[in-house]
Structure formats: C-alpha cells, structure tokens
Write a protein that holds these residues in place. Structure first.
Motif, short mmCIF file in Angstrom:
data_model
loop_
_atom_site.label_atom_id
_atom_site.label_comp_id
_atom_site.label_asym_id
_atom_site.label_seq_id
_atom_site.Cartn_x
_atom_site.Cartn_y
_atom_site.Cartn_z
N TYR A 289 1.03 -1.43 0.56
CA TYR A 289 -0.42 -0.09 -0.02
C TYR A 289 0.53 1.14 -0.35
N GLY A 290 1.78 1.27 0.67
CA GLY A 290 2.73 2.22 1.06
C GLY A 290 3.47 2.53 -0.43
N VAL A 291 4.25 1.51 -1.57
CA VAL A 291 4.66 2.08 -3.28
C VAL A 291 3.65 2.55 -3.84
N GLU A 292 1.84 1.52 -3.58
CA GLU A 292 1.48 1.89 -4.81
C GLU A 292 1.07 3.53 -3.79
N ALA A 293 0.41 4.35 -3.44
CA ALA A 293 0.54 5.36 -3.24
C ALA A 293 1.41 6.48 -4.22
N LEU A 294 2.90 6.16 -3.82
CA LEU A 294 3.80 6.45 -4.30
C LEU A 294 3.95 6.85 -5.63
N GLU A 295 3.59 5.80 -5.82
CA GLU A 295 3.43 6.00 -7.08
C GLU A 295 2.04 6.63 -8.11
N SER A 296 1.23 6.00 -6.85
CA SER A 296 -0.09 6.86 -7.50
C SER A 296 -0.36 8.26 -7.93
N VAL A 297 1.19 9.25 -6.67
CA VAL A 297 1.44 10.70 -6.61
C VAL A 297 2.03 11.02 -7.77
N ALA A 298 2.72 9.94 -8.80
CA ALA A 298 3.67 10.57 -9.36
C ALA A 298 3.34 10.34 -10.31
N ALA A 299 2.38 9.66 -10.74
CA ALA A 299 1.35 9.24 -12.17
C ALA A 299 0.24 10.11 -12.00
N LEU A 300 0.41 10.74 -10.75
CA LEU A 300 -1.26 11.76 -10.59
C LEU A 300 -0.77 13.06 -11.10
N ARG A 301 0.90 13.60 -10.56
CA ARG A 301 1.60 14.89 -10.85
C ARG A 301 2.09 15.06 -12.39
N GLN A 302 1.80 13.66 -12.76
CA GLN A 302 3.10 13.58 -14.06
C GLN A 302 1.83 13.97 -15.25
N LYS A 303 0.41 13.15 -14.92
CA LYS A 303 -0.66 13.82 -16.11
C LYS A 303 -1.64 15.33 -15.61
N TYR A 304 -1.97 15.33 -14.53
CA TYR A 304 -2.23 17.02 -14.70
C TYR A 304 -0.96 17.41 -13.12
N PRO A 305 -0.01 18.24 -14.39
CA PRO A 305 0.86 19.46 -13.46
C PRO A 305 0.01 20.11 -13.03
N LYS A 306 -0.29 20.19 -13.40
CA LYS A 306 -0.96 22.08 -12.20
C LYS A 306 -2.24 22.04 -11.17
N VAL A 307 -2.51 20.47 -11.45
CA VAL A 307 -3.12 20.26 -10.35
C VAL A 307 -2.27 19.00 -8.70
N HIS A 308 -2.68 19.94 -7.74
CA HIS A 308 -1.70 19.77 -6.93
C HIS A 308 -2.17 18.29 -6.07
N ALA A 309 -0.83 17.55 -4.86
CA ALA A 309 -1.56 16.29 -4.19
C ALA A 309 -1.53 15.96 -2.69
N ILE A 310 -2.37 16.05 -2.32
CA ILE A 310 -2.36 15.73 -0.37
C ILE A 310 -2.44 14.57 -0.88
N CYS A 311 -2.57 14.61 1.09
CA CYS A 311 -2.83 13.25 2.15
C CYS A 311 -2.40 13.21 3.42
N GLY A 312 -3.75 12.95 4.14
CA GLY A 312 -3.59 12.02 5.28
C GLY A 312 -2.37 11.86 5.89
N LEU A 313 -0.89 11.90 6.12
CA LEU A 313 -0.19 11.48 6.43
C LEU A 313 -0.75 10.00 7.43
N SER A 314 -1.52 9.90 8.13
CA SER A 314 -1.31 8.69 9.19
C SER A 314 -1.81 7.20 9.09
N ASN A 315 -2.83 7.81 8.56
CA ASN A 315 -3.00 6.21 7.60
C ASN A 315 -2.24 5.40 7.29
N VAL A 316 -0.49 5.54 6.28
CA VAL A 316 -0.33 4.78 6.69
C VAL A 316 0.16 4.24 7.38
N SER A 317 -0.09 4.60 9.04
CA SER A 317 0.63 3.86 9.85
C SER A 317 0.46 2.87 10.56
#
Ligand code: THG
Length: 265
Positions: A172-200
């Motif tokens: 789930y960690g690596v999936e989220a990281l790859e998602s961020v990269a893919a989202l930012r590549q496709k939509y570079p002007k759109v921001h990416a945010i997350c709630g950090l503590s869900n991961v732990s």
C-alpha cells in the motif's frame, strides 16, 4: 509545501470532549499552537457530532478564525456541515472533500462555485476505495476535467490518492507513491495531498512511519500534507526535504524556521 494542521478533529477524544463542553479556549489554543508550528491551513472536523454538525462546524470555524489569521480546511462527510462552515468562513477555504461519487459530487460542486473555494478531491467514486494506481488515475480522469469544466481552476484542486494502512498490505505504501507520481505527471498543475497518518494505522511507533512516508511522498511530487504540525521531527524533516527537493529558494524557509527555533536537529 502546504501544511494542513490536523489536530482539530473530533475523532480525537480530547476534541470530541472539547466540542461537547463547548470548550472554546481548548480549541483556540490548539489552533494557535498549530499556526505557530508552521501550519498554513487549519483543518476543522466534527464528523462525530452526528445531528448537530452544522452548528458545531459553525462554532469551530468562528472559534478558530477569531484567534488565527489563516484559512481553514473544512472537513466533513456532511455537505450541510460544509455549507455551514463555508458560510461562516472568512477568506478562501479548502473544502475537504469532493469525490466522484454521484451524490457527493452533486452536493459539493455548487458549494465550490458559490464560495470560490479550493478543494480536496478524493480519488474515489461509487465503485468505492481505489485499489490500484490505475483506479486512482481513472477516477482523477473524471474529477479533474469535471472540476475544470465547472470553473474550478486546476491549481485550486488537491488530489488525494487515499492512503491505506501498510499493516493491511505491504504494497500500500508503494502503491500510494506511484499514484502520486502518476497523478502529478498527468496533471502537473493540480496539487497532490494526503493524510499522512493513515499509512501507519495499526503499526507500532507510528510517527516513524509517518515521517519516512512524508519524505518519500514529497520526492514523488506530493506538495501538501494533512499532518500533526506539533510533531517537531516531522516538521524538521518536512522543511529539510522541501529544501533538498528544490522547492525552497535559497533555503529561505528552512533557515527562517531554524532561526525561529521551529525546527531542530
Ligand atoms: N485525507 C483527507 N482528509 C482527511 C484524511 C485524509 N481527514 C482526516 C484524516 N485523514 C487526517 N486527520 C487526522 C486527524 C487526527 C488524527 C489522524 C488523522 C489523529 N489520530 C489519532 C491516532 O491516529 O492516534 C486518534 C487517536 C486520538 O488521538 O484520540 O490524531 O487522509 N482529505
């Protein structure tokens, strides 16, 4: 880097109690402390105040904005509570959140238009929580063009890939990281945010995982976090990683935070 302070959330026992007691001093103190620690936006959530969410959200927004000169992140599963929070809010709010679920979309979109608010868009639709990177991209492909078509500028949109607990699935960690990269590549002007503590969630020494994950997210293009700004090691790493990632010209923010004693090795 945008820091959203998460501590005024009724899922925390102390906040649920402060809300029940209408303990304004406690809420205001926590707002001040988060602002002082470097939060750019203060999240206000009263999701557990079933039946009186509108009243409580109005009270929270007024209480916090009385003491800090910051915009708020209005965080609620109830569209009525979002509307009440927005009506009370001064300045440009961040709405938490819209999704591609039919009902949620229909309820929240008009509020964004009416109040010219920024918005967190969760990568989920009526099919439920996303499982894969492809799921998240597919939902983002509905969210971003839909919001833009409705008049919301791309840079007012914060895509949330929805972070799931690493303790449930070690990918789930690596999936989220790859998602961020893919989202930012496709939509570079759109921001990416997350709630950090869900991961732990469910794992020991959660703050260690949250801190490491923050740095990793940042290097894949995450540019906003919902986090505990009173976690000093976390904020120190955030300023250091932001500078190292080339997002802090002349390291000015890093140096200012160090001089002010807000970050420390
Ligand atoms: N994405 C978006 N919004 C969100 C989340 C997200 N809002 C809520 C949440 N996730 C982020 N906010 C918090 C607020 C407080 C806590 C965790 C996340 C917190 N939790 C304690 C804990 O985990 O130990 C609860 C126990 C307690 O203190 O009572 O403090 O992902 N868009």
């Amino acid at each position: 880097m945008l820091v959203v302070g998460e501590l005024i959330n009724s899922s925390r026992k102390a906040i649920a109690q402060a809300i029940a007691d209408r303990n304004q001093a406690y809420i205001q103190d926590l707002a001040r402390k988060q602002a002082e620690a470097g939060a750019d936006i203060i999240d206000v959530n009263c999701g557990t105040s079933i039946g009186e969410e509108e009243k409580v959200m109005t009270w929270l927004v007024n209480s916090v904005q009385e003491v800090v000169d910051l915009p708020l992140c209005i965080d609620s599963p109830s569209a009525e509570a979002l509307a009440a929070g927005l009506a009370a809010h001064k300045g440009q709010a961040l709405v938490n959140s819209i999704t591609a679920e039919k009902q949620r979309w229909a309820e929240v979109l008009p509020l964004l238009q009416q109040y010219k608010a920024k918005v967190i868009a969760l990568c989920m639709d009526d099919g439920g929580m996303p499982e894969t990177v492809a799921d998240r991209l597919r939902v983002a492909d509905k969210l971003v063009p839909g919001l833009v078509a409705a008049g919301i500028p791309e840079d007012h949109i914060y895509l949330d890939p929805l972070i799931k607990p690493l303790g449930v699935n070690s990918q789930y960690g690596v999936e989220a990281l790859e998602s961020v990269a893919a989202l930012r590549q496709k939509y570079p002007k759109v921001h990416a945010i997350c709630g950090l503590s869900n991961v732990s969630y469910g794992l020991p020494e959660r703050r260690l995982l949250n801190r490491a994950f923050m740095v990793m997210c940042l290097t894949r293009g995450m540019d906003a976090f919902i986090l505990d700004p009173l976690d000093m090691p976390l904020m120190g790493l955030l300023r250091a990683a932001t500078a190292l990632y080339g997002q802090d010209e002349y390291c000015l923010e890093y140096i200012a935070a160090a001089r002010a004693g807000k970050i420390k090795a």
